[in-house]
Design a protein around this motif. Structure first.
Motif, short mmCIF file in Angstrom:
data_model
loop_
_atom_site.label_atom_id
_atom_site.label_comp_id
_atom_site.label_asym_id
_atom_site.label_seq_id
_atom_site.Cartn_x
_atom_site.Cartn_y
_atom_site.Cartn_z
N PRO A 1 -17.06 -17.67 16.08
CA PRO A 1 -17.41 -16.37 15.52
C PRO A 1 -16.27 -15.39 15.81
N ASP A 2 -15.81 -14.68 14.80
CA ASP A 2 -14.66 -13.81 14.96
C ASP A 2 -15.14 -12.42 15.32
N ILE A 3 -14.87 -12.02 16.59
CA ILE A 3 -15.46 -10.74 17.00
C ILE A 3 -14.79 -9.57 16.28
N ALA A 4 -13.56 -9.81 15.76
CA ALA A 4 -12.92 -8.73 15.02
C ALA A 4 -13.71 -8.45 13.74
N ASP A 5 -14.39 -9.51 13.22
CA ASP A 5 -15.15 -9.33 11.98
C ASP A 5 -16.58 -8.88 12.25
N ALA A 6 -16.99 -8.90 13.53
CA ALA A 6 -18.38 -8.56 13.82
C ALA A 6 -18.59 -7.07 13.56
N GLU A 7 -19.81 -6.75 13.16
CA GLU A 7 -20.16 -5.35 12.95
C GLU A 7 -19.92 -4.57 14.23
N PRO A 8 -19.15 -3.49 14.21
CA PRO A 8 -19.00 -2.73 15.45
C PRO A 8 -20.33 -2.06 15.82
N VAL A 9 -20.53 -1.82 17.12
CA VAL A 9 -21.74 -1.11 17.53
C VAL A 9 -21.52 0.35 17.16
N PRO A 10 -22.36 0.91 16.29
CA PRO A 10 -22.12 2.31 15.91
C PRO A 10 -22.20 3.21 17.14
N GLU A 11 -21.27 4.17 17.22
CA GLU A 11 -21.26 5.05 18.39
C GLU A 11 -22.56 5.79 18.55
N THR B 1 -31.77 0.48 17.34
CA THR B 1 -30.65 -0.12 16.60
C THR B 1 -29.87 -1.07 17.51
N LEU B 2 -29.65 -0.60 18.74
CA LEU B 2 -28.87 -1.41 19.68
C LEU B 2 -29.63 -2.68 20.04
N ARG B 3 -30.93 -2.52 20.27
CA ARG B 3 -31.77 -3.68 20.62
C ARG B 3 -31.73 -4.72 19.49
N SER C 1 -17.37 -11.85 27.59
CA SER C 1 -17.60 -10.51 28.13
C SER C 1 -16.99 -9.44 27.22
N ALA C 2 -15.87 -9.80 26.56
CA ALA C 2 -15.27 -8.83 25.63
C ALA C 2 -16.21 -8.60 24.44
N ALA C 3 -16.82 -9.68 23.96
CA ALA C 3 -17.71 -9.56 22.79
C ALA C 3 -18.95 -8.73 23.12
N CYS C 4 -19.38 -8.76 24.36
CA CYS C 4 -20.63 -8.09 24.77
C CYS C 4 -20.39 -6.66 25.26
N ARG C 5 -19.16 -6.33 25.51
CA ARG C 5 -18.83 -5.08 26.22
C ARG C 5 -19.39 -3.82 25.51
N ALA C 6 -19.29 -3.81 24.18
CA ALA C 6 -19.70 -2.60 23.46
C ALA C 6 -21.19 -2.33 23.64
N TYR C 7 -21.98 -3.41 23.76
CA TYR C 7 -23.43 -3.20 23.96
C TYR C 7 -23.69 -2.52 25.30
N LEU C 8 -23.01 -3.03 26.33
CA LEU C 8 -23.22 -2.45 27.66
C LEU C 8 -22.70 -1.02 27.70
N GLU C 9 -21.56 -0.80 27.06
CA GLU C 9 -20.99 0.56 27.07
C GLU C 9 -21.96 1.56 26.44
N ARG C 10 -22.58 1.12 25.32
CA ARG C 10 -23.53 2.04 24.66
C ARG C 10 -24.77 2.24 25.54
N GLN C 11 -25.19 1.18 26.24
CA GLN C 11 -26.33 1.33 27.15
C GLN C 11 -26.00 2.34 28.25
N ILE C 12 -24.80 2.21 28.81
CA ILE C 12 -24.41 3.13 29.89
C ILE C 12 -24.37 4.57 29.36
N GLU C 13 -23.80 4.69 28.14
CA GLU C 13 -23.69 6.03 27.54
C GLU C 13 -25.08 6.66 27.36
#
Ligand code: URA
Length: 225
Positions: free
Chosen positions: A30-40, A46-48, A138-150
């Motif tokens: 799976p190409d993480i560059a092609d994955a839908e970005p987590v909207p800010e 939505t995140l769930r 961990s790189a692929a999952c990072r945006a989810y955690l970052e949004r959770q922290i935010e």
């Protein structure tokens, strides 16, 4: 039905068997560059949903379900562990095995039960055989955690265990060197402590983990003063 190449590799990985795969024979990852970005602006629902349907890395092939995180979305304390284990993968909730029970006791001792804190992991899917997360996972999952922290905007982050601490702080120091002092993730104070699974094996270190929780508590009280 025949297993897919991803499933076969996940299975061999679980057994600790390295497989050499010729570049042109490999099924595309799976190409993480092609994955839908987590909207800010992603809200909790939505995140769930994004996490539940995530296919950003090969762990989506071997998981039973994703493990999003649990607790109070307005928590003062955010606890971040490594990745779901077998029990968490089965139940869809972080830290529900033996180590989780110890974590609950530790948190209750500082007045932060599972309902008051927010508990999440670096990875939302179980790595086969509980191996360490790979960098691409961990790189692929990072945006989810970052949004959770935010969204939680905790007053303190407690990083439990080497993997969580090293990945959050971008460090390769051992836990023994990272614990005992105050770090920051952006402007959020962060305290490192031992993983409860390690404390089950080395109960004499529980005293140090208690000191770490007290440090975290003092940071919050200092912020309130
Ligand atoms: N270990 C972790 O780091 N996280 C869990 O959810 C369970 C065990």
């Amino acid at each position: 039905m025949l297993p897919t190449e991803h499933q076969r590799r996940a299975y061999l990985d679980a057994l600790g068997i390295d497989v050499w795969v010729p570049r042109d024979a490999a099924e595309p990852e799976p190409d993480i560059a092609d994955a839908e970005p987590v909207p800010e602006s992603a809200d909790w629902d939505t995140l769930r949903d994004a996490v539940a349907g995530c296919t950003r890395c090969a762990l989506c092939e071997s998981r039973t379900q994703t493990v999003f995180g649990v607790g109070n979305p307005d928590a003062d304390w955010m606890i971040i562990g490594e990745a779901p284990g077998a029990e968490e993968d089965r139940r869809g909730e972080p830290f529900v095995g033996r180590a989780g029970k110890l974590l609950d006791e530790m948190l209750r001792a500082v007045g932060q039960g599972r309902d008051r804190a927010f508990i999440a992991n670096i990875l939302k899917c179980r790595p086969p055989n509980n191996r360490d997360p790979k960098p691409d996972e961990s790189a692929a999952c990072r945006a989810y955690l970052e949004r959770q922290i935010e969204m939680v905007a905790p007053k303190i982050i407690l990083a439990v265990g080497r993997i969580a601490a090293q990945l959050l702080l971008d460090s390769d120091a051992p836990v023994g060197r990272m614990r005992g002092s105050l770090h920051h993730l952006g402007d959020i104070p962060l305290v490192v402590t031992y993983h409860p699974a390690y404390l089950l094996r080395s109960p004499t270190q529980k005293r140090k983990a208690w000191d770490d929780l007290c440090l975290a508590q003092r940071v919050i009280e200092g912020a309130r003063a």
